[in-house]
Design a protein around this motif. Structure first.
Motif, PDB file in Angstrom:
ATOM      1  N   GLU A   1       0.838  -1.205   0.000  1.00 50.34           N
ATOM      2  CA  GLU A   1       0.000   0.000   0.000  1.00 50.34           C
ATOM      3  C   GLU A   1       0.872   1.255   0.000  1.00 50.34           C
ATOM      4  OE1 GLU A   1      -3.277   2.101   2.879  1.00 50.34           O
ATOM      5  OE2 GLU A   1      -3.347  -0.078   2.714  1.00 50.34           O
ATOM      6  N   THR A   2       1.927   1.240   0.787  1.00 48.73           N
ATOM      7  CA  THR A   2       2.828   2.392   0.843  1.00 48.73           C
ATOM      8  C   THR A   2       3.481   2.630  -0.510  1.00 48.73           C
ATOM      9  OG1 THR A   2       3.282   1.971   3.160  1.00 48.73           O
ATOM     10  CG2 THR A   2       4.872   3.325   1.987  1.00 48.73           C
ATOM     11  N   LEU A   3       3.945   1.565  -1.157  1.00 50.01           N
ATOM     12  CA  LEU A   3       4.611   1.701  -2.453  1.00 50.01           C
ATOM     13  C   LEU A   3       3.640   1.967  -3.593  1.00 50.01           C
ATOM     14  CD1 LEU A   3       7.379  -0.994  -2.160  1.00 50.01           C
ATOM     15  CD2 LEU A   3       7.635   1.484  -2.146  1.00 50.01           C
ATOM     16  N   SER A   4       2.359   1.919  -3.300  1.00 47.68           N
ATOM     17  CA  SER A   4       1.340   2.265  -4.280  1.00 47.68           C
ATOM     18  C   SER A   4       0.779   3.655  -3.999  1.00 47.68           C
ATOM     19  CB  SER A   4       0.204   1.230  -4.264  1.00 47.68           C
ATOM     20  OG  SER A   4       0.696  -0.027  -4.661  1.00 47.68           O
ATOM     21  N   GLY A   5       1.275   4.286  -2.925  1.00 47.57           N
ATOM     22  CA  GLY A   5       0.813   5.611  -2.524  1.00 47.57           C
ATOM     23  C   GLY A   5       1.310   6.689  -3.462  1.00 47.57           C
ATOM     24  N   PRO A   6       1.010   7.948  -3.127  1.00 46.31           N
ATOM     25  CA  PRO A   6       1.316   9.057  -4.029  1.00 46.31           C
ATOM     26  C   PRO A   6       2.800   9.350  -4.234  1.00 46.31           C
ATOM     27  CG  PRO A   6       0.462   9.884  -1.948  1.00 46.31           C
ATOM     28  CD  PRO A   6       0.335   8.396  -1.912  1.00 46.31           C
ATOM     29  N   GLY A   7       3.653   9.030  -3.283  1.00 48.89           N
ATOM     30  CA  GLY A   7       5.092   9.278  -3.443  1.00 48.89           C
ATOM     31  C   GLY A   7       5.412  10.753  -3.471  1.00 48.89           C
ATOM     32  N   PRO A   8       6.439  11.176  -4.184  1.00 49.16           N
ATOM     33  CA  PRO A   8       7.268  10.334  -5.045  1.00 49.16           C
ATOM     34  C   PRO A   8       8.315   9.551  -4.254  1.00 49.16           C
ATOM     35  CG  PRO A   8       8.038  12.588  -5.193  1.00 49.16           C
ATOM     36  CD  PRO A   8       6.826  12.593  -4.284  1.00 49.16           C
ATOM     37  N   ILE A   9       8.649   8.411  -4.797  1.00 52.08           N
ATOM     38  CA  ILE A   9       9.624   7.505  -4.200  1.00 52.08           C
ATOM     39  C   ILE A   9      10.556   7.035  -5.323  1.00 52.08           C
ATOM     40  CG2 ILE A   9       9.964   5.357  -2.918  1.00 52.08           C
ATOM     41  CD1 ILE A   9       6.928   5.459  -2.285  1.00 52.08           C
ATOM     42  N   THR A  10      11.802   6.852  -4.990  1.00 55.00           N
ATOM     43  CA  THR A  10      12.751   6.223  -5.904  1.00 55.00           C
ATOM     44  C   THR A  10      13.094   4.870  -5.303  1.00 55.00           C
ATOM     45  OG1 THR A  10      13.641   8.347  -6.589  1.00 55.00           O
ATOM     46  CG2 THR A  10      15.026   6.418  -6.971  1.00 55.00           C
ATOM     47  N   VAL A  11      13.001   3.821  -6.110  1.00 53.52           N
ATOM     48  CA  VAL A  11      13.243   2.469  -5.619  1.00 53.52           C
ATOM     49  C   VAL A  11      14.290   1.778  -6.481  1.00 53.52           C
ATOM     50  CG1 VAL A  11      12.209   0.179  -5.302  1.00 53.52           C
ATOM     51  CG2 VAL A  11      10.942   2.214  -4.636  1.00 53.52           C
ATOM     52  N   PHE A  12      15.262   1.170  -5.807  1.00 56.47           N
ATOM     53  CA  PHE A  12      16.201   0.266  -6.468  1.00 56.47           C
ATOM     54  C   PHE A  12      15.573  -1.112  -6.350  1.00 56.47           C
ATOM     55  CE2 PHE A  12      19.129   3.673  -5.150  1.00 56.47           C
ATOM     56  CZ  PHE A  12      19.740   3.941  -6.362  1.00 56.47           C
ATOM     57  N   ALA A  13      15.197  -1.702  -7.452  1.00 58.70           N
ATOM     58  CA  ALA A  13      14.443  -2.952  -7.453  1.00 58.70           C
ATOM     59  C   ALA A  13      15.317  -4.131  -7.886  1.00 58.70           C
ATOM     60  CB  ALA A  13      13.242  -2.825  -8.384  1.00 58.70           C
ATOM     61  N   PRO A  14      15.718  -4.977  -6.928  1.00 61.09           N
ATOM     62  CA  PRO A  14      16.523  -6.158  -7.282  1.00 61.09           C
ATOM     63  C   PRO A  14      15.705  -7.164  -8.085  1.00 61.09           C
ATOM     64  CG  PRO A  14      16.587  -5.714  -4.907  1.00 61.09           C
ATOM     65  CD  PRO A  14      15.517  -4.859  -5.484  1.00 61.09           C
ATOM     66  N   VAL A  15      16.334  -7.768  -9.068  1.00 59.25           N
ATOM     67  CA  VAL A  15      15.692  -8.827  -9.849  1.00 59.25           C
ATOM     68  C   VAL A  15      15.705 -10.122  -9.037  1.00 59.25           C
ATOM     69  CG1 VAL A  15      16.207  -7.789 -12.098  1.00 59.25           C
ATOM     70  CG2 VAL A  15      17.844  -9.366 -11.050  1.00 59.25           C
ATOM     71  N   ASP A  16      14.903 -11.075  -9.462  1.00 60.43           N
ATOM     72  CA  ASP A  16      14.801 -12.350  -8.748  1.00 60.43           C
ATOM     73  C   ASP A  16      16.160 -13.034  -8.576  1.00 60.43           C
ATOM     74  OD1 ASP A  16      12.045 -12.076  -8.442  1.00 60.43           O
ATOM     75  OD2 ASP A  16      11.606 -13.185 -10.281  1.00 60.43           O
ATOM     76  N   ASP A  17      17.005 -12.994  -9.610  1.00 62.84           N
ATOM     77  CA  ASP A  17      18.327 -13.619  -9.512  1.00 62.84           C
ATOM     78  C   ASP A  17      19.166 -12.998  -8.394  1.00 62.84           C
ATOM     79  OD1 ASP A  17      17.730 -15.345 -11.589  1.00 62.84           O
ATOM     80  OD2 ASP A  17      18.844 -14.207 -13.105  1.00 62.84           O
ATOM     81  N   ALA A  18      18.944 -11.728  -8.107  1.00 65.76           N
ATOM     82  CA  ALA A  18      19.684 -11.063  -7.030  1.00 65.76           C
ATOM     83  C   ALA A  18      19.301 -11.666  -5.676  1.00 65.76           C
ATOM     84  CB  ALA A  18      19.407  -9.565  -7.041  1.00 65.76           C
ATOM     85  N   PHE A  19      18.016 -11.907  -5.486  1.00 72.59           N
ATOM     86  CA  PHE A  19      17.576 -12.540  -4.231  1.00 72.59           C
ATOM     87  C   PHE A  19      18.087 -13.974  -4.152  1.00 72.59           C
ATOM     88  CE2 PHE A  19      14.427  -9.106  -4.357  1.00 72.59           C
ATOM     89  CZ  PHE A  19      14.467  -8.672  -3.039  1.00 72.59           C
ATOM     90  N   ALA A  20      18.080 -14.671  -5.291  1.00 76.22           N
ATOM     91  CA  ALA A  20      18.553 -16.059  -5.321  1.00 76.22           C
ATOM     92  C   ALA A  20      20.038 -16.161  -4.994  1.00 76.22           C
ATOM     93  CB  ALA A  20      18.267 -16.672  -6.686  1.00 76.22           C
ATOM     94  N   ALA A  21      20.789 -15.093  -5.234  1.00 76.24           N
ATOM     95  CA  ALA A  21      22.231 -15.108  -4.975  1.00 76.24           C
ATOM     96  C   ALA A  21      22.581 -14.872  -3.508  1.00 76.24           C
ATOM     97  CB  ALA A  21      22.922 -14.047  -5.836  1.00 76.24           C
ATOM     98  N   LEU A  22      21.596 -14.499  -2.693  1.00 77.12           N
ATOM     99  CA  LEU A  22      21.851 -14.335  -1.257  1.00 77.12           C
ATOM    100  C   LEU A  22      22.149 -15.697  -0.642  1.00 77.12           C
ATOM    101  CD1 LEU A  22      19.001 -11.810  -0.363  1.00 77.12           C
ATOM    102  CD2 LEU A  22      21.460 -11.327  -0.461  1.00 77.12           C
ATOM    103  N   PRO A  23      22.814 -15.727   0.512  1.00 80.47           N
ATOM    104  CA  PRO A  23      23.095 -17.015   1.158  1.00 80.47           C
ATOM    105  C   PRO A  23      21.816 -17.842   1.352  1.00 80.47           C
ATOM    106  CG  PRO A  23      24.290 -15.258   2.255  1.00 80.47           C
ATOM    107  CD  PRO A  23      23.362 -14.594   1.259  1.00 80.47           C
ATOM    108  N   ASP A  24      21.955 -19.156   1.223  1.00 82.36           N
ATOM    109  CA  ASP A  24      20.820 -20.064   1.371  1.00 82.36           C
ATOM    110  C   ASP A  24      20.033 -19.752   2.639  1.00 82.36           C
ATOM    111  OD1 ASP A  24      21.428 -21.385  -0.951  1.00 82.36           O
ATOM    112  OD2 ASP A  24      22.438 -23.067   0.034  1.00 82.36           O
ATOM    113  N   GLY A  25      18.721 -19.690   2.484  1.00 79.31           N
ATOM    114  CA  GLY A  25      17.834 -19.492   3.617  1.00 79.31           C
ATOM    115  C   GLY A  25      17.561 -18.038   3.966  1.00 79.31           C
ATOM    116  N   THR A  26      18.286 -17.095   3.379  1.00 76.99           N
ATOM    117  CA  THR A  26      18.110 -15.681   3.736  1.00 76.99           C
ATOM    118  C   THR A  26      16.702 -15.198   3.409  1.00 76.99           C
ATOM    119  OG1 THR A  26      20.451 -15.232   3.376  1.00 76.99           O
ATOM    120  CG2 THR A  26      18.972 -13.332   3.369  1.00 76.99           C
TER     121      THR A  26
END
Length: 187
Positions: free
Chosen positions: A67-92
């Motif tokens: 809801e916050t990220l759908s609000g009026p903002g403005p906001i700048t977001v660095f959005a990691p791709v799925d592969d970035a999350f997959a590269a974190l240590p197992d279980g993170t």
């Protein structure tokens, strides 16, 4: 180094997710072009539409920040791709998504967000004015350091991890998204 102050208090936005502005990025993987180009939806709409940010969307929902990220903002977001999350240590990711870790997940996600709209041109100007790197204050309260590296902008988090911006300036109705190939971790 010059700072971009966060004018929106963490309490007011204690639930934003992702990241900040970048510069002229030329190395863009083909997959990064799946971002909405027509009518700009909200930051959440854009993340949902790409097919490359499913983990980010799942985390935003679990952290109750949609809801916050759908609000009026403005906001700048660095959005990691799925592969970035997959590269974190197992279980993170699995650990962060547990309901009892919602506060930690919110901290990670808000570390990817900057109050206001920071385009790549804005960021490059700050980098030049600051002598080669710029410090950016996140909604979470921590800082990121942006600097050019070859044809890319690289963001360094509090743990010294470097992440490349692979697509800059994806316009949203409530801000701007810069796609990254890594996840920022606060100190």
């Amino acid at each position: 180094m010059r700072h971009i102050p966060s004018t929106i208090k963490a309490a007011a936005f204690a639930a934003v997710a992702s990241a900040t502005g970048l510069a002229a990025v030329t190395a863009v993987p083909a997959a990064a072009d799946h971002h909405m180009e027509k009518e700009a939806g909200t930051i959440v709409d854009i993340a949902k539409s790409t097919g490359m940010h499913d983990t980010l969307v799942q985390a935003v929902v679990a952290a109750e920040l949609a809801e916050t990220l759908s609000g009026p903002g403005p906001i700048t977001v660095f959005a990691p791709v799925d592969d970035a999350f997959a590269a974190l240590p197992d279980g993170t990711v699995e650990t962060l998504l547990k309901p009892e870790n919602k506060g930690a997940l919110q901290a990670v996600l808000t570390y990817h967000a900057v109050a206001g709209k920071v385009t790549s041109a804005d960021l490059m100007n700050l980098i030049r004015q600051s002598g080669g790197s710029a410090t950016i204050e996140t909604v979470q309260g921590g800082t990121l350091t942006a600097m050019p590296m070859g044809d890319n902008i690289v963001i360094t988090d509090a743990r010294g991890r470097q992440t490349k911006v692979v697509k800059a300036n994806v316009e949203a109705s409530n801000g701007v998204v810069h796609v990254t190939d890594g996840v920022f971790l606060p100190g």
